[in-house]
Design a protein around this motif. Sequence first.
Motif, mmCIF file in Angstrom:
data_model
loop_
_atom_site.group_PDB
_atom_site.id
_atom_site.type_symbol
_atom_site.label_atom_id
_atom_site.label_comp_id
_atom_site.label_asym_id
_atom_site.label_seq_id
_atom_site.Cartn_x
_atom_site.Cartn_y
_atom_site.Cartn_z
ATOM 1 N N ASN A 1 0.818 -0.991 0.066
ATOM 2 C CA ASN A 1 -0.046 -0.055 0.010
ATOM 3 C C ASN A 1 0.928 1.104 -0.025
ATOM 4 O O ASN A 1 1.679 1.222 0.896
ATOM 5 N N LEU A 2 0.898 2.097 -1.010
ATOM 6 C CA LEU A 2 1.754 3.194 -1.102
ATOM 7 C C LEU A 2 1.603 4.415 -0.247
ATOM 8 O O LEU A 2 1.071 5.334 -0.561
ATOM 9 N N SER A 3 1.700 4.021 1.208
ATOM 10 C CA SER A 3 1.384 5.125 1.959
ATOM 11 C C SER A 3 2.425 4.625 3.164
ATOM 12 O O SER A 3 2.608 3.789 3.676
ATOM 13 N N ALA A 4 3.281 5.930 3.606
ATOM 14 C CA ALA A 4 4.095 5.668 4.576
ATOM 15 C C ALA A 4 3.359 5.630 5.964
ATOM 16 O O ALA A 4 3.803 4.875 6.812
ATOM 17 N N MET A 5 2.299 6.148 6.214
ATOM 18 C CA MET A 5 1.310 5.961 7.314
ATOM 19 C C MET A 5 1.067 4.703 7.407
ATOM 20 O O MET A 5 0.939 3.898 8.651
ATOM 21 N N TYR A 6 0.370 4.057 6.270
ATOM 22 C CA TYR A 6 0.226 2.614 6.407
ATOM 23 C C TYR A 6 1.195 1.731 6.662
ATOM 24 O O TYR A 6 1.100 0.816 7.660
ATOM 25 N N ALA A 7 2.346 1.877 5.918
ATOM 26 C CA ALA A 7 3.570 0.956 6.432
ATOM 27 C C ALA A 7 4.019 1.142 7.766
ATOM 28 O O ALA A 7 4.283 0.044 8.439
ATOM 29 N N MET A 8 3.877 2.461 8.368
ATOM 30 C CA MET A 8 4.421 2.326 9.954
ATOM 31 C C MET A 8 3.561 2.002 10.751
ATOM 32 O O MET A 8 3.885 1.362 11.820
ATOM 33 N N SER A 9 2.138 1.971 10.363
ATOM 34 C CA SER A 9 1.023 1.190 11.347
ATOM 35 C C SER A 9 1.217 -0.447 11.330
ATOM 36 O O SER A 9 1.203 -0.767 12.102
ATOM 37 N N VAL A 10 1.603 -0.743 10.125
ATOM 38 C CA VAL A 10 1.792 -2.272 9.989
ATOM 39 C C VAL A 10 3.094 -2.564 10.921
ATOM 40 O O VAL A 10 3.164 -3.549 11.574
ATOM 41 N N TYR A 11 4.207 -1.928 10.681
ATOM 42 C CA TYR A 11 5.450 -2.019 11.518
ATOM 43 C C TYR A 11 5.315 -1.972 12.978
ATOM 44 O O TYR A 11 5.737 -2.769 13.537
ATOM 45 N N GLN A 12 4.481 -1.080 13.441
ATOM 46 C CA GLN A 12 4.298 -0.932 14.837
ATOM 47 C C GLN A 12 3.467 -1.825 15.411
ATOM 48 O O GLN A 12 3.667 -2.503 16.512
ATOM 49 N N LEU A 13 2.460 -2.265 14.438
ATOM 50 C CA LEU A 13 1.566 -3.396 15.130
ATOM 51 C C LEU A 13 2.419 -4.501 15.263
ATOM 52 O O LEU A 13 2.219 -5.340 16.209
ATOM 53 N N SER A 14 3.211 -4.877 14.037
ATOM 54 C CA SER A 14 4.134 -6.093 14.191
ATOM 55 C C SER A 14 5.083 -6.210 15.374
ATOM 56 O O SER A 14 5.263 -7.351 15.959
ATOM 57 N N GLN A 15 5.379 -4.962 15.721
ATOM 58 C CA GLN A 15 6.486 -4.950 16.924
ATOM 59 C C GLN A 15 5.680 -5.463 18.199
ATOM 60 O O GLN A 15 6.242 -5.939 19.022
ATOM 61 N N ARG A 16 4.514 -4.903 18.235
ATOM 62 C CA ARG A 16 3.533 -5.086 19.333
ATOM 63 C C ARG A 16 3.476 -6.670 19.593
ATOM 64 O O ARG A 16 3.401 -7.236 20.527
ATOM 65 N N LEU A 17 3.026 -7.140 18.415
ATOM 66 C CA LEU A 17 2.286 -8.660 18.330
ATOM 67 C C LEU A 17 3.898 -9.456 18.570
ATOM 68 O O LEU A 17 3.880 -10.490 19.346
ATOM 69 N N ALA A 18 4.971 -9.119 18.063
ATOM 70 C CA ALA A 18 6.308 -9.882 18.457
ATOM 71 C C ALA A 18 6.490 -9.928 19.749
ATOM 72 O O ALA A 18 6.757 -10.834 20.387
ATOM 73 N N ASP A 19 6.230 -8.630 20.516
ATOM 74 C CA ASP A 19 6.455 -8.509 21.942
ATOM 75 C C ASP A 19 5.501 -9.478 22.695
ATOM 76 O O ASP A 19 5.985 -10.132 23.722
ATOM 77 N N GLU A 20 4.325 -9.582 22.351
ATOM 78 C CA GLU A 20 3.451 -10.257 23.062
ATOM 79 C C GLU A 20 3.496 -11.702 23.018
ATOM 80 O O GLU A 20 3.054 -12.463 24.017
ATOM 81 N N VAL A 21 3.762 -12.177 21.769
ATOM 82 C CA VAL A 21 3.792 -13.788 21.546
ATOM 83 C C VAL A 21 5.182 -14.056 21.714
ATOM 84 O O VAL A 21 5.543 -15.354 21.762
ATOM 85 N N GLY A 22 6.230 -13.458 22.071
ATOM 86 C CA GLY A 22 7.521 -13.826 22.447
ATOM 87 C C GLY A 22 8.347 -14.249 21.482
ATOM 88 O O GLY A 22 9.069 -15.165 21.606
ATOM 89 N N SER A 23 8.112 -13.724 20.187
ATOM 90 C CA SER A 23 8.999 -14.255 18.904
ATOM 91 C C SER A 23 10.234 -13.478 18.712
ATOM 92 O O SER A 23 10.389 -12.333 19.493
#
Length: 348
Positions: A326-348
Amino acid sequence: MLTINPLPHNLANRGTAMIRFATLFITLLTSVLALSARADSYAGNAQAQAVIDQLVAEEGFDRDQLEAVMADAQRQDSIIEAMDRPAEKTKPWYDYREIFLTEQRAEEGVAFFNTHRETLARAEAETGVPAEIIVAIIGVETYYGRITGSYRVIDALTTLAFDYPRRSEFFTKELKNYLMLTRDQGINPADFKGSYAGAMGYGQFMPSSYRAYAIDFDGDDKIDIWNNPVDAIGSVANYFAEHGWRSGGDVVAIAKADSSVPDDVFVQKRKDLKPVRTVAELAELGVEPMRDLPDDAMATAMKFELADGYEYWMGLHNFYVITRYNLSAMYAMSVYQLSQRLADEVGS
């Protein structure tokens, strides 16, 4: 006994003619009303006919079947309205991120991750794309498959191909791809729903992306990203792999900058998302990473609006790969920040 004399011959004929006329009038009126009720149909539309002609000549389609599809497709004004007000155009970053970085989306992401942990591990091993990135994409796009869109895909694509001139060329291509996809898979084009832009399934693939990147990840000889989360996971991973994801590579780095840095150093438009400067060049311009990065790494300088100022980031190669979704910097940053939260919570 009362005797009723028959009508004179000429009056009898006149009565029959009047009955016939009335019948024809009712039939005509019914047809007019039906056509009026379906004035939003694309039957007879010149652009639709051009698509039909091309698909018949070049792809071997049956003309009558395509005519029926176009007659059934309906213009949806709400689609055009939605295209003109996407969230990333109307909301600043501090509001936009609140759509995706919620407690509920994180909780459901952890549940999705745990349910499909083995599939995600296999996708990461085969493609190098982190499991949390895959899950975050599906989370941002469809709330992990729960909200995949309420518009018929055929209505979305015909509306945008034929009644949205600004992007008619793109959506005409997508319409053709959708018709080829549904034919090849034996699917009725009227059966499937998606977003107002015609994106489909867990990962919201456009038809051309579906045909190019969707894969059968569970080995059942079917590619189904609408109902099969295993195929959806494998397809999202494959999409990123095919667009150059670098296994183990960084995505972003927080940066510092001051108000003297010219605005044109930062991303201004979608076309500016590809990194064209090195970290060292950006540092000379006044944008410096807050952690060590190779001087020769390619990066894009970004600033995101907060309620009381800005935050600064450098988008690296893998960040650019996310923007290919999706050609949007805000979209990509949202994906990245959500991914980091998920990684922290599942312990990956």
